[in-house]
Design a protein around this motif. Structure first.
Motif, PDB file in Angstrom:
ATOM      1  N   SER A 202       0.838  -1.197   0.000  1.00  0.00           N
ATOM      2  CA  SER A 202       0.000   0.000   0.000  1.00  0.00           C
ATOM      3  C   SER A 202       0.879   1.255   0.000  1.00  0.00           C
ATOM      4  CB  SER A 202      -0.928  -0.003   1.217  1.00  0.00           C
ATOM      5  OG  SER A 202      -0.150  -0.027   2.385  1.00  0.00           O
ATOM      6  N   PHE A 203       2.001   1.179   0.701  1.00  0.00           N
ATOM      7  CA  PHE A 203       2.958   2.284   0.699  1.00  0.00           C
ATOM      8  C   PHE A 203       3.494   2.486  -0.714  1.00  0.00           C
ATOM      9  CE2 PHE A 203       7.371   3.739   0.906  1.00  0.00           C
ATOM     10  CZ  PHE A 203       7.239   4.908   1.630  1.00  0.00           C
ATOM     11  N   ALA A 204       3.874   1.388  -1.356  1.00  0.00           N
ATOM     12  CA  ALA A 204       4.416   1.458  -2.714  1.00  0.00           C
ATOM     13  C   ALA A 204       3.404   2.121  -3.657  1.00  0.00           C
ATOM     14  CB  ALA A 204       4.764   0.060  -3.204  1.00  0.00           C
ATOM     15  N   ARG A 205       2.162   1.688  -3.537  1.00  0.00           N
ATOM     16  CA  ARG A 205       1.135   2.193  -4.440  1.00  0.00           C
ATOM     17  C   ARG A 205       0.879   3.687  -4.230  1.00  0.00           C
ATOM     18  NH1 ARG A 205      -3.327   0.048  -7.530  1.00  0.00           N
ATOM     19  NH2 ARG A 205      -3.095  -2.153  -7.100  1.00  0.00           N
ATOM     20  N   SER A 206       0.890   4.113  -2.969  1.00  0.00           N
ATOM     21  CA  SER A 206       0.504   5.513  -2.723  1.00  0.00           C
ATOM     22  C   SER A 206       1.685   6.480  -2.802  1.00  0.00           C
ATOM     23  CB  SER A 206      -0.188   5.636  -1.353  1.00  0.00           C
ATOM     24  OG  SER A 206       0.706   5.261  -0.343  1.00  0.00           O
TER      25      SER A 206
ATOM     26  N   ILE B  97      17.150  -6.967 -12.028  1.00  0.00           N
ATOM     27  CA  ILE B  97      15.924  -6.185 -12.072  1.00  0.00           C
ATOM     28  C   ILE B  97      15.023  -6.818 -13.116  1.00  0.00           C
ATOM     29  CG2 ILE B  97      14.903  -3.953 -12.646  1.00  0.00           C
ATOM     30  CD1 ILE B  97      17.334  -2.614 -11.462  1.00  0.00           C
ATOM     31  N   VAL B  98      13.894  -7.403 -12.642  1.00  0.00           N
ATOM     32  CA  VAL B  98      13.010  -8.130 -13.547  1.00  0.00           C
ATOM     33  C   VAL B  98      12.052  -7.163 -14.226  1.00  0.00           C
ATOM     34  CG1 VAL B  98      11.194  -9.896 -13.668  1.00  0.00           C
ATOM     35  CG2 VAL B  98      13.172 -10.228 -12.168  1.00  0.00           C
ATOM     36  N   GLU B  99      11.517  -6.240 -13.408  1.00  0.00           N
ATOM     37  CA  GLU B  99      10.541  -5.302 -13.959  1.00  0.00           C
ATOM     38  C   GLU B  99      10.655  -3.963 -13.248  1.00  0.00           C
ATOM     39  OE1 GLU B  99       6.649  -6.854 -14.472  1.00  0.00           O
ATOM     40  OE2 GLU B  99       5.793  -4.901 -14.985  1.00  0.00           O
ATOM     41  N   GLU B 100      10.412  -2.919 -14.024  1.00  0.00           N
ATOM     42  CA  GLU B 100      10.514  -1.561 -13.512  1.00  0.00           C
ATOM     43  C   GLU B 100       9.325  -0.819 -14.079  1.00  0.00           C
ATOM     44  OE1 GLU B 100      14.438  -0.210 -14.436  1.00  0.00           O
ATOM     45  OE2 GLU B 100      13.990   1.777 -13.660  1.00  0.00           O
ATOM     46  N   ASN B 101       8.462  -0.246 -13.205  1.00  0.00           N
ATOM     47  CA  ASN B 101       7.222   0.294 -13.727  1.00  0.00           C
ATOM     48  C   ASN B 101       6.660   1.342 -12.788  1.00  0.00           C
ATOM     49  OD1 ASN B 101       5.206   0.350 -15.676  1.00  0.00           O
ATOM     50  ND2 ASN B 101       5.127  -1.896 -15.761  1.00  0.00           N
ATOM     51  N   THR B 102       5.660   2.083 -13.268  1.00  0.00           N
ATOM     52  CA  THR B 102       4.933   2.965 -12.349  1.00  0.00           C
ATOM     53  C   THR B 102       4.093   2.072 -11.442  1.00  0.00           C
ATOM     54  OG1 THR B 102       3.055   3.113 -13.823  1.00  0.00           O
ATOM     55  CG2 THR B 102       4.764   4.788 -14.082  1.00  0.00           C
ATOM     56  N   PRO B 103       3.760   2.531 -10.234  1.00  0.00           N
ATOM     57  CA  PRO B 103       3.028   1.669  -9.312  1.00  0.00           C
ATOM     58  C   PRO B 103       1.717   1.156  -9.886  1.00  0.00           C
ATOM     59  CG  PRO B 103       3.461   3.832  -8.325  1.00  0.00           C
ATOM     60  CD  PRO B 103       4.151   3.796  -9.629  1.00  0.00           C
ATOM     61  N   ASP B 104       0.956   2.022 -10.548  1.00  0.00           N
ATOM     62  CA  ASP B 104      -0.335   1.575 -11.066  1.00  0.00           C
ATOM     63  C   ASP B 104      -0.171   0.454 -12.076  1.00  0.00           C
ATOM     64  OD1 ASP B 104      -1.688   3.267  -9.473  1.00  0.00           O
ATOM     65  OD2 ASP B 104      -1.898   4.877 -10.975  1.00  0.00           O
ATOM     66  N   ALA B 105       0.729   0.662 -13.024  1.00  0.00           N
ATOM     67  CA  ALA B 105       0.966  -0.360 -14.037  1.00  0.00           C
ATOM     68  C   ALA B 105       1.536  -1.614 -13.396  1.00  0.00           C
ATOM     69  CB  ALA B 105       1.922   0.179 -15.094  1.00  0.00           C
ATOM     70  N   PHE B 106       2.426  -1.421 -12.394  1.00  0.00           N
ATOM     71  CA  PHE B 106       3.084  -2.556 -11.760  1.00  0.00           C
ATOM     72  C   PHE B 106       2.062  -3.472 -11.086  1.00  0.00           C
ATOM     73  CE2 PHE B 106       5.160  -4.593  -8.139  1.00  0.00           C
ATOM     74  CZ  PHE B 106       6.274  -5.151  -8.747  1.00  0.00           C
ATOM     75  N   PHE B 107       1.135  -2.864 -10.326  1.00  0.00           N
ATOM     76  CA  PHE B 107       0.197  -3.696  -9.577  1.00  0.00           C
ATOM     77  C   PHE B 107      -0.969  -4.187 -10.422  1.00  0.00           C
ATOM     78  CE2 PHE B 107       2.196  -1.305  -6.077  1.00  0.00           C
ATOM     79  CZ  PHE B 107       2.664  -2.397  -5.353  1.00  0.00           C
ATOM     80  N   ASP B 108      -1.461  -3.330 -11.344  1.00  0.00           N
ATOM     81  CA  ASP B 108      -2.657  -3.706 -12.087  1.00  0.00           C
ATOM     82  C   ASP B 108      -2.343  -4.484 -13.340  1.00  0.00           C
ATOM     83  OD1 ASP B 108      -3.966  -2.315 -10.146  1.00  0.00           O
ATOM     84  OD2 ASP B 108      -3.992  -0.424 -11.288  1.00  0.00           O
ATOM     85  N   ASN B 109      -1.154  -4.241 -13.880  1.00  0.00           N
ATOM     86  CA  ASN B 109      -0.894  -4.793 -15.192  1.00  0.00           C
ATOM     87  C   ASN B 109       0.582  -5.153 -15.371  1.00  0.00           C
ATOM     88  OD1 ASN B 109      -1.469  -5.557 -17.741  1.00  0.00           O
ATOM     89  ND2 ASN B 109      -1.593  -3.471 -18.590  1.00  0.00           N
ATOM     90  N   PRO B 110       1.104  -6.059 -14.489  1.00  0.00           N
ATOM     91  CA  PRO B 110       2.540  -6.360 -14.578  1.00  0.00           C
ATOM     92  C   PRO B 110       2.900  -7.017 -15.912  1.00  0.00           C
ATOM     93  CG  PRO B 110       1.423  -7.817 -13.028  1.00  0.00           C
ATOM     94  CD  PRO B 110       0.430  -6.805 -13.455  1.00  0.00           C
ATOM     95  N   LYS B 111       4.093  -6.654 -16.412  1.00  0.00           N
ATOM     96  CA  LYS B 111       4.488  -7.106 -17.741  1.00  0.00           C
ATOM     97  C   LYS B 111       5.041  -8.528 -17.725  1.00  0.00           C
ATOM     98  CE  LYS B 111       7.052  -3.449 -18.119  1.00  0.00           C
ATOM     99  NZ  LYS B 111       7.951  -2.348 -18.526  1.00  0.00           N
TER     100      LYS B 111
END
Lengths: 256, 366
Positions: free
Chosen positions: A211-215, A228-242
């Motif tokens: 929750s800290f990461a997201r906000s 480093i497997v993935e690097e993303n904005t929090p929204d994309a990371f949690f909702d739509n991981p690549k």
């Protein structure tokens, strides 16, 4: 998206630059070709399974761990074996540990004054003034004459954050700051970190507090097996991981 | 609609059951807990009943407190006038009696400083400086300087000599021990090996052997025009021996400090040197206070070995006194007195050690 951020980053103020970092513990390849640039004021959350190298990564930034290959530059100072550079970087980069690591033989106030007095040659009176200001900010100024052992875990971690801030760092590293805390105390520490983030501090946070990461985070980095497997904005990371590995990790930590 | 919360009331604390407290319960728990405990208790009581009355009879009931040797022989108990008669010699050895006030002043300084330390009236850097100055002050008072008549070291003796050897020994060997421990723990490979070699060499040899080396053999190696007096050589030997043991004690303390302490300090930008001096060493010393005090006590008792190399310390003077023909046959009293003096001093050190442990931050846990 990340490619775009990187191209912008060169133009903006890059405070940490890691290029081709490799590290081994004996035969164990702990960090593999890590590239990472952090812009001023950026808040990065690093997560991943245990043993994935996330702590090792941020501990390389202030040279608590030595990397064996690659280049790290912090605030324009190259991190090499030159101990002057290392000390210089450590004075500009604060770090908060999982186990707090307060000095148990010193009072809270002495814990906070120690580094400014001995590393910055600040007069004791001035150091105390700064210390009290930060203790006030993390909400425990009335405990200043106690010893760390007399405080709760949450209070100790807040003292540890204040202790780092007393050196007036421009970058703060957090190494699982809430992992050793009782559930009741996690929030009080996260609140201090959120407040710190709001002041524009550059922060690298290793944590499982999603929750800290997201906000708070501008960018989330997922590590596994020293990469480093993935690097993303929090929204994309949690909702739509690549990457499927990220999906698997998130499903493991978020489903209960 | 909100639900009114149920108000939580803690149950009031109640006292422990009375059958588990009180004198009878204590006796049962500690002395008569089962038939084995009862047998041991009764056996020990029997031994005490046989020995203690006899000892008290000899020490006090049949003892002579005033009078001469003949009065003592008549009474048949302990002869305390013998100790009174020999008191000055036991304290100072063959030191000129008319200058006895000078070691007296040094002793008062020691007692005052010890009291200030024990009661925590003096602390921090002032305390360390005061203890560092004390040996010099004592040496000047005893040996004479600044116009005071000089007294050759060969005349120093008695309890004064024992305390002086132990005091200087402790004050110098603790810092030296800390340095050796740091060298062994943090030093470069060369420094490390040198420290290990020194520590293992001195720990592997009995103190008596080292004292013999210092007293008898060292003059054979040194150039003939370089004369280091016997007492100084003995003192140095004791310091080095003690430092080797102190080093191992301190190293144990260093190992007990979690790596996070060093990391936290380094991460704050504090240099390694300051980290060791202000974060690691103070904590390490606190961890090892009990064995460290133990080493101080051992060092004080070890000073009695200097009789082997011809110095007449407290125990040496006791032996000497027992040979006095006008007081023949009272050596038991002398040794009882020696035991009481040694025990009092060592026990005071123990008490101070406990006080230090009580005072530390670890005692102030919630």
């Amino acid at each position: 998206m990340s490619a775009k951020t990187e191209s912008q980053a060169t133009a903006e103020n890059i405070v940490i630059e890691m290029k081709g970092i490799n590290k081994w513990y004996g035969d164990f390849h702990a960090l593999k070709n890590i590239d990472l640039s952090v812009r001023e004021g950026e808040r990065i959350v690093i997560c991943g399974p245990s043993g994935s190298g996330k702590s090792t990564l941020i501990r390389c930034i202030n040279h608590l761990e030595a990397h064996q290959q690659g280049v790290i530059t912090v605030n324009g100072t190259p991190l090499d074996e030159n101990s002057k550079n290392i000390t210089q970087i450590r004075r500009e980069v604060g770090m908060v540990f999982q186990q707090f690591n307060l000095f148990p033989h010193m009072t809270i106030l002495d814990n906070l004054c120690f580094a400014p007095v001995w590393a910055r040659n600040m007069p004791r009176a001035e150091a105390e003034k700064t210390a009290l200001r930060y203790l006030e900010r993390v909400g425990i100024s009335e405990q200043k004459d106690k010893y760390p052992g007399q405080l709760s875990g949450g209070q100790q971690q807040r003292v540890a954050i204040a202790r780092s801030l007393c050196m007036n760092p421009s970058i703060m590293l957090f190494d699982e700051p809430t992992s050793a805390l009782d559930p009741e105390m996690i929030k009080e520490v996260l609140d201090v970190m959120i407040e710190l983030a709001n002041t524009g501090m550059t922060m690298l946070v290793v944590t499982h507090e999603m929750s800290f990461a997201r906000s708070v985070a501008d960018r989330v980095i997922f590590m596994d097996g020293g990469e480093i497997v993935e690097e993303n904005t929090p929204d994309a990371f949690f909702d739509n991981p690549k990457v499927d590995r990220t999906q698997q990790f998130l499903s493991q930590i978020l489903t209960h | 609609m909100t639900v009114e919360p149920i108000i939580f009331q803690p149950t009031p604390a109640s006292p422990a059951p009375s059958s588990k407290v009180g004198a009878v319960a204590w006796l049962r728990a500690n002395l008569f807990g089962g038939w084995k405990d009862t047998v041991v208790t009764i056996a020990l009581l029997a031994i005490l009943l046989v020995t203690v009355p006899k000892l008290i009879g000899w020490m006090f009931v049949r003892a002579t407190f005033l009078g001469d040797a003949d009065a003592c022989r008549l009474a048949g108990g302990a002869c305390w006038p013998f100790i009174v008669d020999k008191f000055n010699v036991l304290m100072l050895g063959v030191y000129p009696q008319e200058l006895g006030w000078r070691p007296g002043i040094a002793a008062i300084a020691l007692i005052v400083l010890a009291a200030l330390t024990y009661t925590n009236r003096m602390r921090g850097i002032v305390l360390i400086v005061a203890w560092a100055i004390l040996p010099f002050f004592a040496l000047i008072m005893i040996g004479g300087a600044f116009g005071m008549r000089e007294v050759d070291q060969s005349l120093w003796g008695g309890l004064m000599l024992s305390i002086l050897l132990a005091l200087v020994g402790v004050i110098v060997s603790i810092p030296l021990g800390v340095m050796l421990a740091l060298g062994r723990y943090y030093g470069s490979p060369v420094v490390k090996s040198l420290c290990i070699a020194f520590i293992e060499l001195l720990r592997g040899v009995p103190l008596i052997t080292i004292l013999f080396m210092a007293s008898v053999m060292m003059p054979l190696f040194l150039p003939p025009d370089l004369v280091i007096n016997n007492l100084l050589r003995i003192q140095i030997a004791m310091i080095l021996f003690s430092a080797a043991y102190m080093a191992e004690v301190v190293r144990g303390g260093l190992q007990a400090i979690p790596a996070g302490q060093t990391e936290a300090s380094l991460a704050l930008g504090v240099t390694r040197r300051h980290t060791i001096a202000f974060v690691i060493v103070p904590q390490a010393l606190r961890h090892v206070l009990p064995p460290l005090i133990g080493r101080c006590i051992a060092l004080f008792k070890d000073t009695s070995l200097v009789i082997i190399v011809g110095l007449l310390d407290f125990l040496g003077m006791i032996k000497n006194a027992a040979l006095d023909t006008s007081w023949l046959g009272f050596q038991a009293e002398a040794y009882v007195f020696a035991a009481v003096v040694y025990w009092s001093i060592c026990y005071s050190l123990s008490l101070y050690g406990r006080e230090l442990e009580r005072r530390g931050p670890s005692a102030q846990k919630r």
